[in-house]
Design a protein around this motif. Structure first.
Motif, mmCIF file in Angstrom:
data_model
loop_
_atom_site.group_PDB
_atom_site.id
_atom_site.type_symbol
_atom_site.label_atom_id
_atom_site.label_comp_id
_atom_site.label_asym_id
_atom_site.label_seq_id
_atom_site.Cartn_x
_atom_site.Cartn_y
_atom_site.Cartn_z
ATOM 1 N N THR A 24 0.856 -1.191 0.000
ATOM 2 C CA THR A 24 0.000 0.000 0.000
ATOM 3 C C THR A 24 0.896 1.246 0.000
ATOM 4 O O THR A 24 2.124 1.139 0.093
ATOM 5 N N GLN A 26 0.880 3.356 2.401
ATOM 6 C CA GLN A 26 1.040 3.791 3.796
ATOM 7 C C GLN A 26 2.441 3.437 4.291
ATOM 8 O O GLN A 26 2.855 2.275 4.210
ATOM 9 N N ALA A 41 -5.367 2.012 8.592
ATOM 10 C CA ALA A 41 -5.036 0.804 7.811
ATOM 11 C C ALA A 41 -6.253 -0.111 7.696
ATOM 12 O O ALA A 41 -7.104 -0.156 8.602
ATOM 13 N N SER A 42 -6.327 -0.845 6.590
ATOM 14 C CA SER A 42 -7.442 -1.789 6.435
ATOM 15 C C SER A 42 -7.242 -2.950 7.412
ATOM 16 O O SER A 42 -6.123 -3.224 7.854
ATOM 17 N N ARG A 43 -8.334 -3.648 7.729
ATOM 18 C CA ARG A 43 -8.192 -4.778 8.664
ATOM 19 C C ARG A 43 -7.365 -5.885 8.008
ATOM 20 O O ARG A 43 -6.695 -6.660 8.679
ATOM 21 N N TRP A 44 -7.391 -5.960 6.673
ATOM 22 C CA TRP A 44 -6.556 -6.940 5.969
ATOM 23 C C TRP A 44 -5.082 -6.642 6.234
ATOM 24 O O TRP A 44 -4.274 -7.537 6.408
ATOM 25 N N SER A 45 -4.762 -5.358 6.223
ATOM 26 C CA SER A 45 -3.391 -4.945 6.452
ATOM 27 C C SER A 45 -2.968 -5.262 7.890
ATOM 28 O O SER A 45 -1.879 -5.777 8.138
ATOM 29 N N GLU A 97 -10.708 -4.923 15.059
ATOM 30 C CA GLU A 97 -10.862 -3.521 15.492
ATOM 31 C C GLU A 97 -10.408 -3.343 16.942
ATOM 32 O O GLU A 97 -9.898 -2.297 17.324
ATOM 33 N N ARG A 100 -6.687 -3.144 16.778
ATOM 34 C CA ARG A 100 -6.297 -1.817 16.292
ATOM 35 C C ARG A 100 -6.330 -0.815 17.452
ATOM 36 O O ARG A 100 -5.396 -0.044 17.647
ATOM 37 N N LYS A 130 -0.921 -5.654 2.387
ATOM 38 C CA LYS A 130 -2.131 -6.432 2.677
ATOM 39 C C LYS A 130 -2.111 -7.671 1.793
ATOM 40 O O LYS A 130 -1.508 -7.664 0.709
ATOM 41 N N GLU B 403 -9.931 -7.158 -3.240
ATOM 42 C CA GLU B 403 -10.429 -7.116 -1.871
ATOM 43 C C GLU B 403 -10.934 -8.461 -1.362
ATOM 44 O O GLU B 403 -10.933 -8.716 -0.173
#
Lengths: 238, 420
Positions: A24, A26, A41-45, A97, A100, A130, B403
């Protein structure tokens, strides 16, 4: 002990997953930047950086067991933060979450208490990735604990990793792990409880594999008899 | 039964071989095409010569096209290649026009019609402009360090890269933020059956290293790498001399210089001058693959004390031979060495000297680290993992989905569905 077979469940389908890491945009070179990027960040990341070491080397558990703690230790030399990040409460946090929030709290508290901040060079930045996931069926299905044990004995440790981490957190979850869900459906409440309460984050994937085999074999003594003689495997219908 | 899978059984992990089989099943009948700038010499050609028999044997028809051109065309592509890796060179407008015109001629004779087309490195990258209708099946595979390019040359190339469906890099730091298409990572690999990595008998190892005058009864420290300042050969000699105050040991520095590296001979001369008269330092020029293999297997400790590095496949080779590796914390080396587990990362000659002394004092720790390193390579850096990743790349390019997971059912991988 026969009463343990009182319920039925859909067969347990052993799967595994393989992935390509996608980079990504980021990046972080300091704790404050890490905090900011973890927030968005995405939860996948997040999942990727908390679990990738299991799949890179199934035999080893690194000193700092996730990418965040390892990077803070190696490139920022902020060992008290690295230790806190190594001690994340992952086993009880099915929801990423919550993890996180825990990471952000650790970083924010430390930033509040410190006066200056260390930076590393751009080439040592934390780069968020990710997984692009592909889930593979192994073709192995268990209808009974005996079949389950037989398959677990010779299945790849990556498959154990899928059912401990990837399936529950990213694909079918959130559940504690796929194994406990299935055994609970079969009526093995005590075993399910034990499967829910052990901490897979303290072991390598191979150690988790061995531990699970030992635990499930021990709890399913009758099933082991079935393993020795296929003719005794009962049929279960819902 | 796939011949290649059987050839690597008992070498590569069973899990990866079964993943290859499943993915190949899902890709059966699909086609793959590679485009590069040369069929011989250099890392890309070496990888493709080993990779293509794999995908063909898995039932994926694979072709390999090479761009051609006059000498001045390749002089421009070489300058571009160097500038993208940070060399202080620019390319004139005339040269850019000549380069693009030549590539246009190449495009008119090429037919990039496979299900997935992988274009390797910057030289043929602008082919995308001639195949825009096929862009969703085209991937740019970058084999170089793009982290610090010369800005004018990068500004020239970047628009072409951003037309591909996806770009592939060795390590995250090479995947620049200003590349706007999806960027994925595929590490390079070594082939355990190649001359450089195959198993050797002890007698064979002894014959080769004793041929260089090396004494197998005394500890041997080895660094294999181009004679290049970024590999810090003088730092290696400094570290070795600090160690030798405490231990009776030997150092072999083996390498050569690339034909396009004008500094190579100067660095070699500098090494020879610093090492002159020291009977325990062996400077070996252009060893063969077999000699490299023997030197690595004879070593007690292997160094790769780079201050700047691409991926560092010499580290991978060393770990595959079960040796503890002390590497500079640069480029792809930290992605390979697990500090304290499979070797040590260092930042100075003193750091290297300390770690060498530590490992010579605790040989059993070196043996254990080497064992872990070999397993780490088995799972992550053998060609089998590389093949699996290329199959995954094909699946992801064709699915055009980032995704959601792709599902491949059954061990033969005959069915693909997407998660809803």
């Amino acid at each position: 002990m026969k009463t343990q077979y009182r319920r039925s469940a859909a067969p347990f389908e052993f799967r595994k997953a393989v992935y390509l890491a996608e980079v990504t945009n980021q990046r972080a070179v300091s704790l404050s930047q890490l905090l900011m990027e973890v927030t968005i960040a995405s939860r996948w990341s997040l999942f990727f950086h908390l679990h990738q070491h299991f799949f890179r080397d199934p035999h080893t558990i690194p000193e700092y067991p996730n990418d965040f703690s390892s990077w803070v230790h190696t490139y920022l030399a902020e060992d008290s933060v690295a230790e806190k990040l190594a001690n994340l409460n992952l086993v009880r946090s099915m929801d990423l979450e919550l993890v996180r929030r825990e990471i952000c709290t650790i970083l924010a508290q430390h930033l509040q208490e410190m006066s200056g901040e260390r930076h590393t060079s751009p080439e040592n930045a934390f780069v968020f990735c990710k997984p692009r996931l592909t889930v593979l069926g192994t073709g192995r299905r268990a209808k009974t604990p005996a079949e389950f044990i037989r398959i677990l004995r010779d299945i790849d440790s990556d498959s154990v990793g899928y059912h401990l981490f990837i399936g529950p957190r990213l694909v079918s979850g959130p559940v504690m792990n796929d194994f406990s869900l299935w055994f609970r459906q079969l009526g093995y409440a005590r075993l399910a409880e034990k499967l829910d309460s052990f901490d897979p984050y303290l072991k390598s994937l191979k150690e988790n594999h061995d531990f699970l085999l030992h635990l499930i074999e021990g709890e399913c003594v009758e099933s082991q008899e079935d393993v020795r003689d296929d003719r005794k495997i009962p049929e279960y219908r819902s | 039964m796939c011949v290649m899978i059987e050839k690597y059984r008992n070498i590569a992990p069973d899990g990866i071989l079964s993943e290859i089989r499943a993915l190949a099943g899902a890709l059966e009948g699909r086609t793959l095409q590679h485009v590069s700038s040369t069929r011989s010499g250099g890392g890309v050609a070496e990888i493709l010569h080993r990779m293509i028999p794999w995908t063909v044997s898995l039932g994926i028809p694979t072709t390999w096209d090479v761009i051609d051109g006059r000498q001045d065309f390749f002089e421009v592509t070489k300058s571009m290649h160097n500038a993208l890796q940070g060399a202080d060179v620019d390319i004139s407008c005339c040269d850019k026009e000549m380069y693009l015109a030549h590539l246009g001629q190449n495009a008119s004779r090429l037919n990039l019609d496979a299900d997935v087309v992988i274009v390797h490195d910057p030289q043929p990258a602008f082919l995308i402009d001639h195949f825009l209708s096929r862009r969703k099946s085209m991937v740019w595979r970058c084999h170089i360090d793009l982290s610090r390019p010369m800005p004018p040359v990068w500004r020239f190339l970047r628009p072409a890269i951003n037309k591909y469906a996806m770009a592939v890099f060795h390590i995250p730091h090479f995947a620049r933020k200003d590349i706007t298409v999806p960027k994925v990572l595929i590490s390079p690999s070594i082939d355990p059956l190649s001359e450089k990595n195959r198993e050797l008998h002890e007698e064979e190892i002894t014959d080769i290293v004793e041929g260089f005058g090396i004494d197998r009864k005394r500890p041997l420290i080895v660094q294999i790498s181009r004679f290049d300042r970024f590999k810090d050969p003088i730092g290696v000699i400094t570290a070795f001399r600090q160690v030798r105050r405490h231990f009776d040991c030997q150092l072999a520095l083996a390498g050569g210089s690339a034909t396009d590296d004008p500094e190579g001979p100067a660095v070699q001369a500098e090494i020879e001058e610093v090492a002159a008269g020291d009977p325990d330092i062996f400077v070996l020029f252009q060893p063969t693959d077999l000699q490299v293999n023997a030197l690595q297997r004879a070593a007690d400790i292997i160094l790769q004390k780079s201050t700047r590095e691409g991926f560092g496949l010499t580290v991978t080779e060393a770990m595959w031979k079960g040796k503890p590796v002390i590497g500079g914390a640069a480029g792809g080396i930290p992605a390979q060495i697990i500090h304290g587990e499979t070797g040590f990362l260092v930042n100075s000659p003193e750091g290297a000297a300390y770690r060498i002394r530590y490992l010579l004092s605790h040989p059993h720790i070196g043996v254990a680290m080497g064992g872990k390193g070999r397993e780490h390579v088995r799972y992550n850096f053998l060609i089998t993992r590389h093949v699996r990743d290329y199959l995954l790349l094909m699946l992801h390019v064709m699915s055009n989905e980032s995704e959601k997971p792709i599902f491949v059912s059954g061990p033969a991988g005959k069915r693909i569905r997407r998660n809803s």
